[in-house]
Design a protein around this motif. Structure first.
Motif, mmCIF file in Angstrom:
data_model
loop_
_atom_site.group_PDB
_atom_site.id
_atom_site.type_symbol
_atom_site.label_atom_id
_atom_site.label_comp_id
_atom_site.label_asym_id
_atom_site.label_seq_id
_atom_site.Cartn_x
_atom_site.Cartn_y
_atom_site.Cartn_z
ATOM 1 N N PHE A 191 0.942 -1.054 -0.645
ATOM 2 C CA PHE A 191 0.039 0.190 0.104
ATOM 3 C C PHE A 191 0.573 0.877 -0.168
ATOM 4 O O PHE A 191 0.735 1.988 -0.600
ATOM 5 N N VAL B 6 0.564 1.185 -4.711
ATOM 6 C CA VAL B 6 -0.176 1.489 -4.532
ATOM 7 C C VAL B 6 0.043 3.128 -4.485
ATOM 8 O O VAL B 6 -1.154 4.239 -5.210
ATOM 9 N N TYR C 283 -0.338 -7.159 3.815
ATOM 10 C CA TYR C 283 -1.208 -6.427 5.100
ATOM 11 C C TYR C 283 -0.649 -6.682 6.247
ATOM 12 O O TYR C 283 -1.151 -5.777 6.759
ATOM 13 N N GLU D 68 -1.043 3.293 8.404
ATOM 14 C CA GLU D 68 -2.179 3.541 7.009
ATOM 15 C C GLU D 68 -2.291 4.751 6.388
ATOM 16 O O GLU D 68 -1.738 5.279 6.439
ATOM 17 N N ASP E 91 -4.746 5.921 0.588
ATOM 18 C CA ASP E 91 -5.094 5.276 -1.529
ATOM 19 C C ASP E 91 -6.168 4.178 -1.234
ATOM 20 O O ASP E 91 -4.594 3.309 -0.089
ATOM 21 N N GLU E 92 -6.873 3.886 -1.733
ATOM 22 C CA GLU E 92 -6.710 2.037 -2.306
ATOM 23 C C GLU E 92 -6.508 1.721 -3.705
ATOM 24 O O GLU E 92 -7.040 3.010 -4.589
#
Length: 256
Positions: free
Chosen positions: A203, A207, A227, A232, A235-236
């Motif tokens: 991520f 990402v 994960y 955190e 962006d997804e």
């Protein structure tokens, strides 16, 4: 969400092209080699145990540094000389520090060879074959302290011919999520970012990089550490796939 039909496919290396498994004894093996190098130069003040300790400390510092760099808008890559001179050998005798710094590129290559075993991810061969049939260029855009290790693996596996280009952060001196990592690939292939898919397994680097670069689709491929996020991010991805076989299904749907 419907995805664009891409004009190019850009892939991360670790976690997408290959799955990496760390070798438990890599630090012992590399420490022994570094100790022998130092002794050949007449530097005998460090033993293998001390070198191993500082190798592991340097690797841990490097991991923390990488996480921090993902918060910067345009991060530069750590050089091999910085890794060995500042992260590993910072408190070594001047001669020992000078030796490993002068040999840093080779030592990073050796560390990459010893530290991990690499296996092609499920469905990679079929994905590359289909892209070849469709005349869809595939490139690699990956962070690496020693990109030549990845080049060597692909050549040994007979897969390098399937890739139009390979871009590694140590060679271009910037690292993801710097958007120009993807920008270099797009310019090299003669396409704009909004015409490509970028596929990565993290991520905070992949990402985020895809979003910053403005790619047509950012695809997250799940891997062992996907994960285990250091923090955190907002962006997804546009889609999540399990492996290259799953990515091929998604590509075919986009071409219908």
């Amino acid at each position: 969400m419907s995805l664009i039909s891409p004009r190019a496919l850009l892939l991360d290396f670790g976690g997408v092209v290959v799955q990496t498994v760390h070798r438990a004894g890599w630090a012992d093996d590399l420490a022994a080699e570094v100790c022998a190098l130092l002794h050949r130069c007449g530097c005998t003040r460090l033993d293998t145990a001390a070198i191993r300790r500082d190798l592991l400390a340097g690797a841990a510092a490097d991991s923390g540094w990488k996480n921090a760099m993902s918060r910067l808008p345009t991060p530069a890559e750590l050089t091999p000389a910085m890794f060995w001179g500042d992260f590993v050998a910072v408190d070594w005798p001047p001669q020992a520090r000078a030796i490993v710094t002068s040999q840093a590129w080779l030592l990073c290559r050796r560390m990459g060879e010893l530290r991990s075993q690499r296996h092609a991810r499920n469905g990679l061969a079929d994905l590359l074959a289909w892209c070849g049939e469709q005349k869809l260029p595939v490139g690699i855009v990956s962070n690496a302290l020693s990109g030549v290790v990845h080049r060597d693996w692909l050549a040994h596996a007979g897969l390098d011919r399937h890739f139009a280009l390979q871009i590694y952060s140590d060679e271009v001196r910037i690292r993801k999520p710097h958007p120009d990592m993807i920008g270099i690939g797009c310019r090299s292939l003669g396409v704009s970012p909004d015409q490509v898919w970028y596929v990565g397994d993290n991520f905070d680097r992949d990402v985020v990089c895809g979003r910053r670069a403005g790619v047509g689709a950012t695809i997250l491929m799940t891997a062992r550490d996907t994960y285990d996020r250091p923090y955190e991010v907002a962006d997804e991805p546009d889609a999540v796939v399990a492996d290259p076989a799953d990515l091929l299904v998604l590509l075919k749907e986009a071409y219908v």
